[in-house]
Design an enzyme around this catalytic site. Structure first.
Site, PDB file in Angstrom:
ATOM      1  N   THR A 102      18.285  18.231 -24.710  1.00 43.56           N
ATOM      2  CA  THR A 102      19.727  17.984 -24.711  1.00 43.56           C
ATOM      3  C   THR A 102      20.138  16.826 -23.800  1.00 43.56           C
ATOM      4  OG1 THR A 102      19.914  19.787 -23.112  1.00 43.56           O
ATOM      5  CG2 THR A 102      20.350  20.298 -25.427  1.00 43.56           C
ATOM      6  N   HIS A 103      19.214  16.342 -23.000  1.00 44.50           N
ATOM      7  CA  HIS A 103      19.502  15.162 -22.180  1.00 44.50           C
ATOM      8  C   HIS A 103      19.409  13.857 -22.991  1.00 44.50           C
ATOM      9  CE1 HIS A 103      18.623  17.962 -18.885  1.00 44.50           C
ATOM     10  NE2 HIS A 103      19.084  17.074 -18.023  1.00 44.50           N
TER      11      HIS A 103
ATOM     12  N   TYR B   7      12.856  21.362 -16.017  1.00 50.94           N
ATOM     13  CA  TYR B   7      12.038  22.479 -16.488  1.00 50.94           C
ATOM     14  C   TYR B   7      10.781  21.965 -17.205  1.00 50.94           C
ATOM     15  CZ  TYR B   7      15.814  26.058 -16.105  1.00 50.94           C
ATOM     16  OH  TYR B   7      16.780  26.933 -15.678  1.00 50.94           O
ATOM     17  N   GLY B   8      10.935  20.802 -17.853  1.00 48.31           N
ATOM     18  CA  GLY B   8       9.922  20.325 -18.802  1.00 48.31           C
ATOM     19  C   GLY B   8       8.545  20.030 -18.230  1.00 48.31           C
TER      20      GLY B   8
ATOM     21  N   ASP C  17      21.702  25.232 -19.192  1.00 46.24           N
ATOM     22  CA  ASP C  17      20.633  24.238 -19.342  1.00 46.24           C
ATOM     23  C   ASP C  17      19.979  24.105 -17.972  1.00 46.24           C
ATOM     24  OD1 ASP C  17      19.114  22.018 -20.389  1.00 46.24           O
ATOM     25  OD2 ASP C  17      20.467  20.653 -19.366  1.00 46.24           O
ATOM     26  N   SER C  18      18.849  23.406 -17.943  1.00 50.21           N
ATOM     27  CA  SER C  18      18.196  23.154 -16.675  1.00 50.21           C
ATOM     28  C   SER C  18      19.045  22.236 -15.785  1.00 50.21           C
ATOM     29  CB  SER C  18      16.854  22.482 -16.916  1.00 50.21           C
ATOM     30  OG  SER C  18      17.064  21.261 -17.602  1.00 50.21           O
TER      31      SER C  18
ATOM     32  N   CYS D  22      19.298  24.163 -24.127  1.00 50.95           N
ATOM     33  CA  CYS D  22      18.099  23.540 -23.585  1.00 50.95           C
ATOM     34  C   CYS D  22      16.927  23.914 -24.485  1.00 50.95           C
ATOM     35  CB  CYS D  22      17.871  24.075 -22.171  1.00 50.95           C
ATOM     36  SG  CYS D  22      16.338  23.490 -21.402  1.00 50.95           S
ATOM     37  N   ASN D  23      16.217  22.912 -24.986  1.00 53.21           N
ATOM     38  CA  ASN D  23      15.074  23.178 -25.867  1.00 53.21           C
ATOM     39  C   ASN D  23      13.935  23.831 -25.102  1.00 53.21           C
ATOM     40  OD1 ASN D  23      15.428  21.386 -28.648  1.00 53.21           O
ATOM     41  ND2 ASN D  23      16.614  20.601 -26.939  1.00 53.21           N
ATOM     42  N   THR D  24      13.685  23.351 -23.900  1.00 50.84           N
ATOM     43  CA  THR D  24      12.562  23.841 -23.103  1.00 50.84           C
ATOM     44  C   THR D  24      12.752  25.314 -22.750  1.00 50.84           C
ATOM     45  OG1 THR D  24      12.536  21.617 -22.172  1.00 50.84           O
ATOM     46  CG2 THR D  24      11.142  23.249 -21.094  1.00 50.84           C
TER      47      THR D  24
ATOM     48  N   GLU E 213      19.442  12.552 -15.657  1.00 47.61           N
ATOM     49  CA  GLU E 213      20.006  13.290 -14.514  1.00 47.61           C
ATOM     50  C   GLU E 213      20.538  12.322 -13.452  1.00 47.61           C
ATOM     51  OE1 GLU E 213      20.401  16.689 -13.579  1.00 47.61           O
ATOM     52  OE2 GLU E 213      19.923  17.238 -15.640  1.00 47.61           O
TER      53      GLU E 213
HETATM   54  N1  DGL Z   1      17.528  19.579 -21.366  1.00 47.73           N
HETATM   55  C1  DGL Z   1      16.338  20.310 -21.492  1.00 47.73           C
HETATM   56  C2  DGL Z   1      15.868  20.441 -22.930  1.00 47.73           C
HETATM   57  O1  DGL Z   1      16.676  20.427 -23.849  1.00 47.73           O
HETATM   58  C3  DGL Z   1      15.169  19.967 -20.620  1.00 47.73           C
HETATM   59  C4  DGL Z   1      15.233  19.081 -19.469  1.00 47.73           C
HETATM   60  C5  DGL Z   1      14.247  19.495 -18.371  1.00 47.73           C
HETATM   61  O2  DGL Z   1      13.072  19.091 -18.376  1.00 47.73           O
HETATM   62  O3  DGL Z   1      14.699  20.245 -17.517  1.00 47.73           O
HETATM   63  O4  DGL Z   1      14.690  20.621 -23.176  1.00 47.73           O
END
Ligand code: DGL
Length: 263
Positions: free
Chosen positions: A184-185, A46-47, A14-15, A77-79, A152
């Site tokens: 996932t956060h 990442y988002g 994940d990020s 991680c979805n992103t 975070e």
């Molecule tokens: N946890 C990541 C997700 O599921 C993204 C968090 C991020 O912006 O890094 O998309």
């Protein structure tokens, strides 16, 4: 059945620490497996990054996990998932968006057919229509990257977190009962999200939805031998940033430690 495969760990990335919620759910189901987790905390979030940046992070993470000789890679991680469809790997890649969307559609049909599915995800996932490709008109997306910073920093369940939730979720109030926590956060902020959207919402957590895909892949490559040993597996967590900045006090499983990766 291939013995070597059984002894290899499952890789998850994940990020940041959001993917630890994925790890948590997968370990519940397969406690005898070994796990290598990578949190790209140096590049998190990442988002709010560009497509090119995210693609390069995803490639890097996949190469890192391949070097750890994992038997499959779970993109927790979805992103990152949005930017992973073209990335090739020598092992199977499990992606989080499709199983989550399918589960939400099923629940909507049963419980809230007239409402929209509310998708809470990072700005990138929403802008890149990561969920639209599976949900089309059934959904409305809410750009929620501000939640990532809260999670975070370990600030969930605080007045600050509630204030951010109030602001971000304004447009989603009353639009539907099925809510995808499409980052996932976000499971970490579920209590605050409920305070704003109402306790009667039905949340669909992407972390929980990926477990079925992992099971399918383990079945495909033959996992039973490993699970029949009855021996608890090892969990190793690595981050690209500073280990001291990692807040995962809520993660109650035993793990070998938090390690900093060099590159
Ligand atoms: N946890 C990541 C997700 O599921 C993204 C968090 C991020 O912006 O890094 O998309």
């Amino acid at each position: 059945m291939n013995k070597n495969i059984n002894n290899k760990p499952i890789g998850i990335f994940d990020s940041g620490i959001g993917g630890v919620t994925v790890l948590d759910k997968i370990v519940d189901k397969f406690p005898n497996e070994d796990y290598v987790y990578l949190g790209d905390t140096r590049n998190c979030p990442y988002g709010i990054k560009t497509k090119e940046q995210i693609m390069s992070y995803v490639r890097h993470a996949i190469r890192y996990l391949e070097k750890q000789d994992v038997k499959m890679i779970v993109i927790g991680c979805n992103t990152a998932t949005v930017n992973s469809y073209d990335v090739k790997s020598s092992v199977g890649i499990m992606r989080i968006i499709e199983p989550t969307a399918k589960e939400a559609l099923k629940i909507k049909k049963e419980k809230d057919n007239d409402g929209k599915i509310i998708v809470l995800a990072t700005n990138y996932t929403i802008d890149a229509k990561g969920y639209d490709r599976f949900l089309g008109d059934e959904m409305i997306g809410v750009r929620s990257s501000d939640f990532v910073t809260i999670a975070e920093a370990g600030l969930q369940n605080s007045p600050e977190s509630l204030k951010v939730c109030e602001e971000v979720l304004k447009e989603a109030k009353g639009k539907g009962k099925v809510v995808i926590l499409g980052c996932t956060h976000f499971g970490l902020l579920e209590d605050d999200i409920r305070k704003v959207l109402g306790d009667d919402i039905i949340t669909v957590e992407s972390s929980a939805c990926i477990v079925g895909s992992v099971k399918e892949e383990l079945d495909r490559i033959g996992y039973n031998e490993k699970n029949e040993t009855g021996k608890k597996g090892h969990i190793s967590i690595s981050v690209t940033g500073k280990a001291k900045d990692v807040h995962i006090e809520w993660f109650k499983k035993e793990y070998d430690g938090i390690f900093e990766v060099e590159d």
